[in-house]
Design an enzyme around this catalytic site. Structure first.
Site, PDB file in Angstrom:
ATOM      1  N   ASN A   1       0.854  -1.267  -0.048  1.00 14.99           N
ATOM      2  CA  ASN A   1      -0.054  -0.015   0.083  1.00 14.99           C
ATOM      3  C   ASN A   1       0.930   1.397   0.029  1.00 14.99           C
ATOM      4  O   ASN A   1       1.373   1.537   0.997  1.00 14.99           O
ATOM      5  CB  ASN A   1      -0.919   0.002   1.343  1.00 14.99           C
ATOM      6  CG  ASN A   1      -1.570   0.938   1.453  1.00 14.99           C
ATOM      7  OD1 ASN A   1      -1.626   2.176   0.500  1.00 14.99           O
ATOM      8  ND2 ASN A   1      -2.316   1.483   2.761  1.00 14.99           N
TER       9      ASN A   1
ATOM     10  N   LYS B   1       0.072   4.264  -0.394  1.00 15.78           N
ATOM     11  CA  LYS B   1      -0.525   5.593   0.337  1.00 15.78           C
ATOM     12  C   LYS B   1      -0.264   6.582  -0.535  1.00 15.78           C
ATOM     13  O   LYS B   1      -0.052   6.437  -1.876  1.00 15.78           O
ATOM     14  CB  LYS B   1       0.046   5.474   1.766  1.00 15.78           C
ATOM     15  CG  LYS B   1      -0.160   4.191   2.451  1.00 15.78           C
ATOM     16  CD  LYS B   1       0.049   4.569   4.130  1.00 15.78           C
ATOM     17  CE  LYS B   1       0.059   3.356   4.852  1.00 15.78           C
ATOM     18  NZ  LYS B   1       0.043   3.469   6.186  1.00 15.78           N
TER      19      LYS B   1
ATOM     20  N   HIS C   1      -9.392   1.174   4.616  1.00 14.27           N
ATOM     21  CA  HIS C   1      -8.214   1.325   5.591  1.00 14.27           C
ATOM     22  C   HIS C   1      -8.500   2.392   6.516  1.00 14.27           C
ATOM     23  O   HIS C   1      -9.188   3.155   6.578  1.00 14.27           O
ATOM     24  CB  HIS C   1      -7.196   1.829   4.491  1.00 14.27           C
ATOM     25  CG  HIS C   1      -5.810   1.846   5.015  1.00 14.27           C
ATOM     26  ND1 HIS C   1      -5.336   2.794   6.033  1.00 14.27           N
ATOM     27  CD2 HIS C   1      -4.808   1.081   4.956  1.00 14.27           C
ATOM     28  CE1 HIS C   1      -4.076   2.633   6.177  1.00 14.27           C
ATOM     29  NE2 HIS C   1      -3.745   1.558   5.556  1.00 14.27           N
TER      30      HIS C   1
ATOM     31  N   GLU D   1      -6.856   4.720   7.688  1.00 15.84           N
ATOM     32  CA  GLU D   1      -6.576   6.272   7.531  1.00 15.84           C
ATOM     33  C   GLU D   1      -7.959   6.764   6.631  1.00 15.84           C
ATOM     34  O   GLU D   1      -8.275   7.942   6.891  1.00 15.84           O
ATOM     35  CB  GLU D   1      -5.479   6.392   6.465  1.00 15.84           C
ATOM     36  CG  GLU D   1      -4.089   6.130   7.381  1.00 15.84           C
ATOM     37  CD  GLU D   1      -2.901   5.726   6.790  1.00 15.84           C
ATOM     38  OE1 GLU D   1      -2.995   5.661   5.538  1.00 15.84           O
ATOM     39  OE2 GLU D   1      -2.065   5.216   7.303  1.00 15.84           O
TER      40      GLU D   1
ATOM     41  N   GLU E   1      -5.587  -4.877  10.445  1.00 19.12           N
ATOM     42  CA  GLU E   1      -4.133  -3.848  10.888  1.00 19.12           C
ATOM     43  C   GLU E   1      -4.842  -3.121  12.036  1.00 19.12           C
ATOM     44  O   GLU E   1      -5.374  -2.180  12.008  1.00 19.12           O
ATOM     45  CB  GLU E   1      -4.286  -2.884   9.438  1.00 19.12           C
ATOM     46  CG  GLU E   1      -4.284  -3.529   8.284  1.00 19.12           C
ATOM     47  CD  GLU E   1      -3.527  -2.364   7.351  1.00 19.12           C
ATOM     48  OE1 GLU E   1      -2.326  -2.675   7.010  1.00 19.12           O
ATOM     49  OE2 GLU E   1      -4.200  -1.241   6.848  1.00 19.12           O
TER      50      GLU E   1
ATOM     51  N   GLY F   1       2.346   2.364  10.973  1.00 17.84           N
ATOM     52  CA  GLY F   1       3.410   3.578  10.611  1.00 17.84           C
ATOM     53  C   GLY F   1       4.077   4.021  11.905  1.00 17.84           C
ATOM     54  O   GLY F   1       4.681   4.728  11.931  1.00 17.84           O
TER      55      GLY F   1
ATOM     56  N   SER G   1       3.421  -2.056  10.295  1.00 17.68           N
ATOM     57  CA  SER G   1       4.962  -2.085  10.465  1.00 17.68           C
ATOM     58  C   SER G   1       5.619  -3.450  10.207  1.00 17.68           C
ATOM     59  O   SER G   1       6.440  -3.948  10.970  1.00 17.68           O
ATOM     60  CB  SER G   1       5.253  -1.564  12.196  1.00 17.68           C
ATOM     61  OG  SER G   1       4.681  -0.140  12.213  1.00 17.68           O
TER      62      SER G   1
HETATM   63  P1  PGA Z   1       2.833   0.406   7.774  1.00 16.46           P
HETATM   64  O1  PGA Z   1       0.984   0.555   6.892  1.00 16.46           O
HETATM   65  O2  PGA Z   1       3.445  -1.100   6.909  1.00 16.46           O
HETATM   66  O3  PGA Z   1       3.641   1.460   7.049  1.00 16.46           O
HETATM   67  O4  PGA Z   1       2.632   0.185   9.241  1.00 16.46           O
HETATM   68  C1  PGA Z   1       0.467  -0.332   6.748  1.00 16.46           C
HETATM   69  C2  PGA Z   1      -0.829  -0.028   6.160  1.00 16.46           C
HETATM   70  O5  PGA Z   1      -1.229   1.038   6.530  1.00 16.46           O
HETATM   71  O6  PGA Z   1      -1.222  -0.861   5.230  1.00 16.46           O
END
Ligand code: PGA
Length: 260
Positions: A10, A12, A97, A99, A169, A175, A214
């Site tokens: 992803n 983003k 997601h 976010e 997640e 992140g 992460s």
């Molecule tokens: P990350 O993000 O691996 O940077 O923690 C995962 C995601 O948001 O799909």
């Protein structure tokens, strides 16, 4: 149960035409070392069409990061529907997601509508679910996961999970560099499978459950070894070809062992 592994990137809101080209070239070269797994990348929508051209001779699948919840095209400025994503080569789309849920106010009903539109448009939704830190600390994790899943099951039916992927997640791990422990990941994944099993045992055994939050090259193998983890949804670590390919390689080792 051979569900096989899926490793999804992803991206983003990151990248440029130039950086995407370099990243995709690296992935296309490296992915030939990982024939036993499925690999997916989800670039920003404006780059999907050029990504498709970079990936044309590669087994790497393409996905969108978001789609409209509207059942038809029309006066929805800024929105993109499933048929457009299909048109530029997508087979998958991320739905719900964290976010999107927290920053853009997508509630369970909106996520369910998007999931329905994804499937109606011939895309495989990657349904993202997960609890916040406050929810985990107040022991709401299972209630939150059940609520997020049940909203989609109520709207689309459990049989829709024949053509869907679920990504667990935990919001506190996205992140942040703070990964769920192997035990926390496995417990959440087993719970999710159990929610699906309450509706249909066979589908619960076949649906792919990805862990996200992460994931890095150095923790992928242990997370992916969990019985109910079938791969990962990778954010930050999907932006560098060597790191993402190392995560793919961890899945490849496990997938090859399953096949043997
Ligand atoms: P990350 O993000 O691996 O940077 O923690 C995962 C995601 O948001 O799909």
């Amino acid at each position: 149960m051979a569900r096989g592994y899926l490793v999804a990137g992803n991206w983003k809101m990151n990248g440029s035409a130039a950086s995407n080209a370099a990243l995709l070239e690296g992935l296309v070269r490296g992915v030939s070392e990982c024939p036993a797994i499925d690999v997916l990348v989800c670039p920003p929508s404006v780059y999907l069409d050029s990504a498709r051209r970079h990936l044309s001779a590669s087994p790497i699948a393409l996905g969108g990061q978001n789609l409209s919840d509207q059942p038809q095209q029309g006066a929805f400025t800024g929105e993109i529907d499933a048929s457009m994503l299909r048109d530029v080569g997508c087979g998958y789309v991320l739905v719900g997601h964290s976010e999107r849920r927290t920053l853009y106010g997508e509630d369970d009903a909106c996520v369910a509508r998007k999931y329905l539109q994804a499937q109606a448009g011939g895309l495989i939704p990657v349904l993202c679910i997960g609890e916040t830190l406050a929810e985990r600390e107040s022991e709401q994790t299972e209630a939150v996961l059940a609520r997020q899943l049940d909203a989609v099951i109520a709207a689309a039916g459990v049989r829709s999970f024949i053509n869907a992927v679920i990504a667990y997640e935990p919001v506190w791990a996205i992140g942040t560099g703070r990964t769920a422990s192997v035990e926390q990941a496995q417990a959440a994944h087993a719970f999710i499978r159990g929610v699906i099993a309450k509706n249909d045992v066979k589908i619960s055994n076949s649906v792919r459950l990805l862990y996200g939050g992460s994931v890095k090259a150095d923790n992928a193998a242990s997370l992916f070894s969990c019985e109910d983890v079938d791969g990962g949804l990778i954010g930050g670590a999907s932006l560098k070809a060597p790191e993402f390919l190392a995560i793919c390689a961890a899945a490849q080792v496990l997938a090859a062992a399953q096949d043997a």
